[in-house]
Design an enzyme around this catalytic site. Sequence first.
Site, PDB file in Angstrom:
ATOM      1  N   SER A 176       0.842  -1.193   0.000  1.00 45.44           N
ATOM      2  CA  SER A 176       0.000   0.000   0.000  1.00 45.44           C
ATOM      3  C   SER A 176       0.884   1.253   0.000  1.00 45.44           C
ATOM      4  CB  SER A 176      -0.946  -0.035   1.201  1.00 45.44           C
ATOM      5  OG  SER A 176      -1.948   0.936   1.096  1.00 45.44           O
ATOM      6  N   ASP A 342      -8.365  -6.618  -4.966  1.00 43.96           N
ATOM      7  CA  ASP A 342      -7.977  -5.289  -4.482  1.00 43.96           C
ATOM      8  C   ASP A 342      -8.520  -4.242  -5.457  1.00 43.96           C
ATOM      9  OD1 ASP A 342      -6.786  -2.974  -3.590  1.00 43.96           O
ATOM     10  OD2 ASP A 342      -4.742  -3.758  -3.581  1.00 43.96           O
ATOM     11  N   HIS A 375      -7.806  -5.341  -0.510  1.00 42.58           N
ATOM     12  CA  HIS A 375      -6.519  -4.669  -0.399  1.00 42.58           C
ATOM     13  C   HIS A 375      -5.718  -5.158   0.800  1.00 42.58           C
ATOM     14  CE1 HIS A 375      -3.543  -1.510  -0.798  1.00 42.58           C
ATOM     15  NE2 HIS A 375      -3.810  -1.060   0.416  1.00 42.58           N
TER      16      HIS A 375
END
Length: 403
Positions: A176, A342, A375
């Site tokens: 991320s 995601d 995610h």
Amino acid sequence: MATSIAASGDQDRGQAQAAASTPHRSETLNPSSPCVVFPNDAPLQLESGQLLAPLTIAYETYGTLNARKSNAILVCHALTGDQYAASHHPITGKPGWWETMIGPGKPIDTDRFFVVCPNILGGCMGSTGPASLNPKTGKPYGLDFPVITIGDMVDAQVRLIDHLGIDELFSVIGGSMGGMQVLEWAARQKKRVATAVPIAAAPWHSAQNIAFHEVGRQAVMADPDWRGGNYYDAGVVPKNGLSVARMAAHITYLSEEALQGKFGRNLQDRAARSFSFDADFKIESYLRHQGSTFVDRFDANSYLYITRAMDYFDLETAHGGKLANAFVGTATQFCVVSFTSDWLYPTRDSKVIVNALNAVAANVSFVEIESDKGHDAFLLEEPEFHATVRGFLGAAAAKRGLA
């Protein structure tokens, strides 16, 4: 010259303020982890043009640095993470956010590697951020703290790695926002990164990503207790606004399949609807819990600054409108990882990175992991993901002669 401070922190620094406020406030001023302080005569040049000094970077390490200092791995944390990747959190008492990945015999094997995980610039667990004391006023920076970028975070981390005497990192790994830092490391420090593993990341923040962050920031700033960012001395915290921001963001970390499978339309501790605005559904109760627990360990102003740094991230624009320019001349070996469910940083974003690396003939492999966890899959038990990281690092380590 930088000064190292032991894990108990500087016991004389800001104790009065720390004792009077939230748990994360105490950690901001008196971190439980080791930290290094760069003094006023060694300011950090920010992308905004401002200078920041003094600069404190709090960090944790795992494993042992070898004699050649060739086995160091830098782990970069995500938006709401911190340096406690594989050790219990001093506020929550919970295991580290990546204990599934870091440790003896694990994919990031601390019997083999020396792992460094710093709290980012702008954070609230010991590194300099908006809750830190402004040396000009003796009070918390608040909104006097300069706006920062992902590149600024990386430049601060370079200071830490220099302080530790490490010339080249065996690997830089993160998911991320951590993946954004990985990309910046690879672009800015080409000769110092042997391998790079950007996970569930993107080369720029999309309009949708910026939109979600703006909703969160507005929630924080609409809370009366935010007080224009000057809530520290008042002894209050914009808990309601920060909680809502966390709730909205947390939805983006999951997938529709994960939400439906885990919660569905199930009611929470009741047999029938209450016909009120209480948390009738399990998903409502879950989000409220996520929001309420978040405010104990995170600073509201840090949330504003870090989300803004992510919004400003655009590796393509920073390199003349061509992403491949960021990696020209790289000798780094890359492993780019994405997850099928995601939707915050979808696989297409990872493929853009891969295409840019291919354009400069970089050594790159790409793996898309089948997962329904969204995610946050990189933080969870995903055997294929773990095997991918283990295999990549193991092969690269063998090639470089790391026992």
